[in-house]
Every structure is written in C-alpha cells, then in structure tokens.
Design a protein around this motif. Structure first.
Motif, PDB file in Angstrom:
ATOM      1  N   GLN A 159     -40.879  29.383  29.723  1.00 36.73           N
ATOM      2  CA  GLN A 159     -40.647  28.410  30.789  1.00 36.73           C
ATOM      3  C   GLN A 159     -40.607  26.990  30.226  1.00 36.73           C
ATOM      4  O   GLN A 159     -39.751  26.190  30.590  1.00 36.73           O
ATOM      5  N   VAL A 160     -41.530  26.690  29.330  1.00 34.64           N
ATOM      6  CA  VAL A 160     -41.566  25.364  28.717  1.00 34.64           C
ATOM      7  C   VAL A 160     -40.284  25.123  27.919  1.00 34.64           C
ATOM      8  O   VAL A 160     -39.689  24.035  27.992  1.00 34.64           O
ATOM      9  N   LEU A 161     -39.835  26.106  27.176  1.00 32.81           N
ATOM     10  CA  LEU A 161     -38.577  25.957  26.439  1.00 32.81           C
ATOM     11  C   LEU A 161     -37.405  25.724  27.388  1.00 32.81           C
ATOM     12  O   LEU A 161     -36.545  24.870  27.120  1.00 32.81           O
ATOM     13  N   ASP A 162     -37.363  26.450  28.497  1.00 34.97           N
ATOM     14  CA  ASP A 162     -36.298  26.231  29.481  1.00 34.97           C
ATOM     15  C   ASP A 162     -36.293  24.785  29.961  1.00 34.97           C
ATOM     16  O   ASP A 162     -35.239  24.135  30.014  1.00 34.97           O
ATOM     17  N   LEU A 163     -37.468  24.280  30.314  1.00 31.81           N
ATOM     18  CA  LEU A 163     -37.564  22.908  30.825  1.00 31.81           C
ATOM     19  C   LEU A 163     -37.223  21.883  29.744  1.00 31.81           C
ATOM     20  O   LEU A 163     -36.516  20.899  30.012  1.00 31.81           O
ATOM     21  N   ILE A 164     -37.716  22.101  28.542  1.00 35.61           N
ATOM     22  CA  ILE A 164     -37.443  21.153  27.456  1.00 35.61           C
ATOM     23  C   ILE A 164     -35.959  21.147  27.105  1.00 35.61           C
ATOM     24  O   ILE A 164     -35.380  20.080  26.869  1.00 35.61           O
ATOM     25  N   GLU A 165     -35.326  22.309  27.099  1.00 38.07           N
ATOM     26  CA  GLU A 165     -33.887  22.349  26.813  1.00 38.07           C
ATOM     27  C   GLU A 165     -33.109  21.567  27.870  1.00 38.07           C
ATOM     28  O   GLU A 165     -32.221  20.774  27.548  1.00 38.07           O
ATOM     29  N   GLU A 166     -33.455  21.775  29.128  1.00 40.49           N
ATOM     30  CA  GLU A 166     -32.765  21.064  30.204  1.00 40.49           C
ATOM     31  C   GLU A 166     -33.026  19.553  30.130  1.00 40.49           C
ATOM     32  O   GLU A 166     -32.097  18.750  30.248  1.00 40.49           O
ATOM     33  N   ALA A 167     -34.276  19.181  29.939  1.00 39.23           N
ATOM     34  CA  ALA A 167     -34.610  17.758  29.850  1.00 39.23           C
ATOM     35  C   ALA A 167     -33.952  17.108  28.632  1.00 39.23           C
ATOM     36  O   ALA A 167     -33.542  15.946  28.685  1.00 39.23           O
ATOM     37  N   SER A 168     -33.820  17.849  27.552  1.00 43.76           N
ATOM     38  CA  SER A 168     -33.167  17.310  26.356  1.00 43.76           C
ATOM     39  C   SER A 168     -31.704  17.001  26.619  1.00 43.76           C
ATOM     40  O   SER A 168     -31.171  16.021  26.103  1.00 43.76           O
ATOM     41  N   GLU A 169     -31.055  17.825  27.430  1.00 43.56           N
ATOM     42  CA  GLU A 169     -29.663  17.532  27.808  1.00 43.56           C
ATOM     43  C   GLU A 169     -29.598  16.234  28.597  1.00 43.56           C
ATOM     44  O   GLU A 169     -28.728  15.392  28.368  1.00 43.56           O
ATOM     45  N   GLY A 170     -30.521  16.068  29.534  1.00 44.00           N
ATOM     46  CA  GLY A 170     -30.567  14.824  30.301  1.00 44.00           C
ATOM     47  C   GLY A 170     -30.889  13.626  29.420  1.00 44.00           C
ATOM     48  O   GLY A 170     -30.328  12.546  29.588  1.00 44.00           O
ATOM     49  N   LEU A 171     -31.766  13.824  28.459  1.00 45.10           N
ATOM     50  CA  LEU A 171     -32.139  12.748  27.546  1.00 45.10           C
ATOM     51  C   LEU A 171     -30.968  12.375  26.639  1.00 45.10           C
ATOM     52  O   LEU A 171     -30.747  11.197  26.362  1.00 45.10           O
ATOM     53  N   VAL A 172     -30.203  13.357  26.202  1.00 46.74           N
ATOM     54  CA  VAL A 172     -29.011  13.062  25.390  1.00 46.74           C
ATOM     55  C   VAL A 172     -28.035  12.210  26.199  1.00 46.74           C
ATOM     56  O   VAL A 172     -27.489  11.225  25.696  1.00 46.74           O
ATOM     57  N   LYS A 173     -27.831  12.553  27.459  1.00 45.95           N
ATOM     58  CA  LYS A 173     -26.943  11.757  28.314  1.00 45.95           C
ATOM     59  C   LYS A 173     -27.452  10.325  28.422  1.00 45.95           C
ATOM     60  O   LYS A 173     -26.676   9.365  28.370  1.00 45.95           O
ATOM     61  N   PHE A 174     -28.760  10.167  28.569  1.00 49.45           N
ATOM     62  CA  PHE A 174     -29.377   8.845  28.636  1.00 49.45           C
ATOM     63  C   PHE A 174     -29.131   8.067  27.345  1.00 49.45           C
ATOM     64  O   PHE A 174     -28.767   6.900  27.368  1.00 49.45           O
ATOM     65  N   VAL A 175     -29.327   8.724  26.203  1.00 51.46           N
ATOM     66  CA  VAL A 175     -29.123   8.074  24.902  1.00 51.46           C
ATOM     67  C   VAL A 175     -27.671   7.664  24.729  1.00 51.46           C
ATOM     68  O   VAL A 175     -27.380   6.554  24.266  1.00 51.46           O
ATOM     69  N   ILE A 176     -26.749   8.536  25.096  1.00 53.23           N
ATOM     70  CA  ILE A 176     -25.324   8.210  24.974  1.00 53.23           C
ATOM     71  C   ILE A 176     -25.002   6.976  25.825  1.00 53.23           C
ATOM     72  O   ILE A 176     -24.300   6.067  25.378  1.00 53.23           O
ATOM     73  N   GLN A 177     -25.528   6.929  27.043  1.00 46.92           N
ATOM     74  CA  GLN A 177     -25.298   5.779  27.915  1.00 46.92           C
ATOM     75  C   GLN A 177     -25.894   4.505  27.306  1.00 46.92           C
ATOM     76  O   GLN A 177     -25.252   3.461  27.280  1.00 46.92           O
TER      77      GLN A 177
END
Length: 146
Positions: free
Chosen positions: A122-140
């Motif tokens: 479950q933690v890996l699922d959440l971290i993977e999803e949050a990492s995608e959101g964080l990558v979008k934030f970094v790109i912006q």
C-alpha cells in the motif's frame, strides 16, 4: 523515506530530470545511523524495480532547511517534528508527500513497519502515485525557472 527517495529518483531518471533535482532522504530521529532500509521495504521495493540496498539512514540536519527547496514528510508526527526545528523563513518548504497524490485521498503516507506485507505494498502504491504528482510539480517549477 528511503522508499520515496528510490521511487522518485527512478521517476526523475525516466524523464531525464536528475540534473535538475537533488534528492536525499533523512529521518527526524537518528535511531539507525548509517543503517540500510528495513529488509521488508527492500524486498517489496525490489519486486517493483527499486533498489534500496545502497541507501543509508541519516538524520535531518540544520543545513537541510537551507539547502533543499522542499522537505517532504510522510506523516503528521514527522511533519510536526520538522516544523519544530525549522527556522521560520523555511517553514514553507515543509510539505507532506501525500499532497502530491493524483487520485488517492490519503492524508498521509502510513508507516508500514508494524503491519504485514500488504502495508508495504500500500505504501509503495501511494509513493508511486505521489511521485508522479511530484514529478509534475518539478517540471512546472523548473519550466518557470528557465
């Protein structure tokens, strides 16, 4: 979180963004200095292609508040501990990794250490999803710098 560090590192690598971002994980407590991540974390992460074996525990140090643009916490307790130590001009840098979740509604990334295998998944699922959101934030953010 060493798991979050490894997942986010891989996401940045896949998008050729490692030259724009510095990543490091650190704990609010120094319970296991220089120790590798929990074997269960390593086992579950490796099944998904994340190698945690080279990571070592270190505590948050005062210089981290100055050096990093974001200090991401997994849960409320760690956030409170960081906020207590953080100089006022840097408080805005402290955020929860769960803030970057794209679809899940978890307020925090839970601690899997006292549960079974499903907790680590479950933690890996959440971290993977949050990492995608964080990558979008970094790109912006990096697009705004250039």
């Amino acid at each position: 979180s060493p798991t979050a560090e490894a997942v986010f590192f891989k996401r940045l690598s896949e998008r050729n963004l490692l030259n724009k971002v510095q990543i490091d994980s650190a704990g609010t407590h120094n319970f296991h200095p220089n120790a590798p991540p929990d074997e269960r974390s390593q086992k579950h992460a490796l099944k998904r292609g994340y190698d945690l074996s080279q990571l070592r525990a270190r505590p948050v140090v005062d210089g981290d508040f100055e050096e990093f643009d974001l200090l991401l916490t997994m849960d409320w307790d760690n956030r409170a501990l960081l906020e207590e130590r953080c100089p006022a001009p840097h408080l805005h840098k402290i955020r929860g990794l769960a803030e970057f979740l794209l679809t899940s509604q978890a307020p925090v990334i839970p601690d899997p250490y006292f549960g079974g295998d499903q907790g680590f998944e479950q933690v890996l699922d959440l971290i993977e999803e949050a990492s995608e959101g964080l990558v979008k934030f970094v790109i912006q953010k990096t697009a705004n710098i250039q």
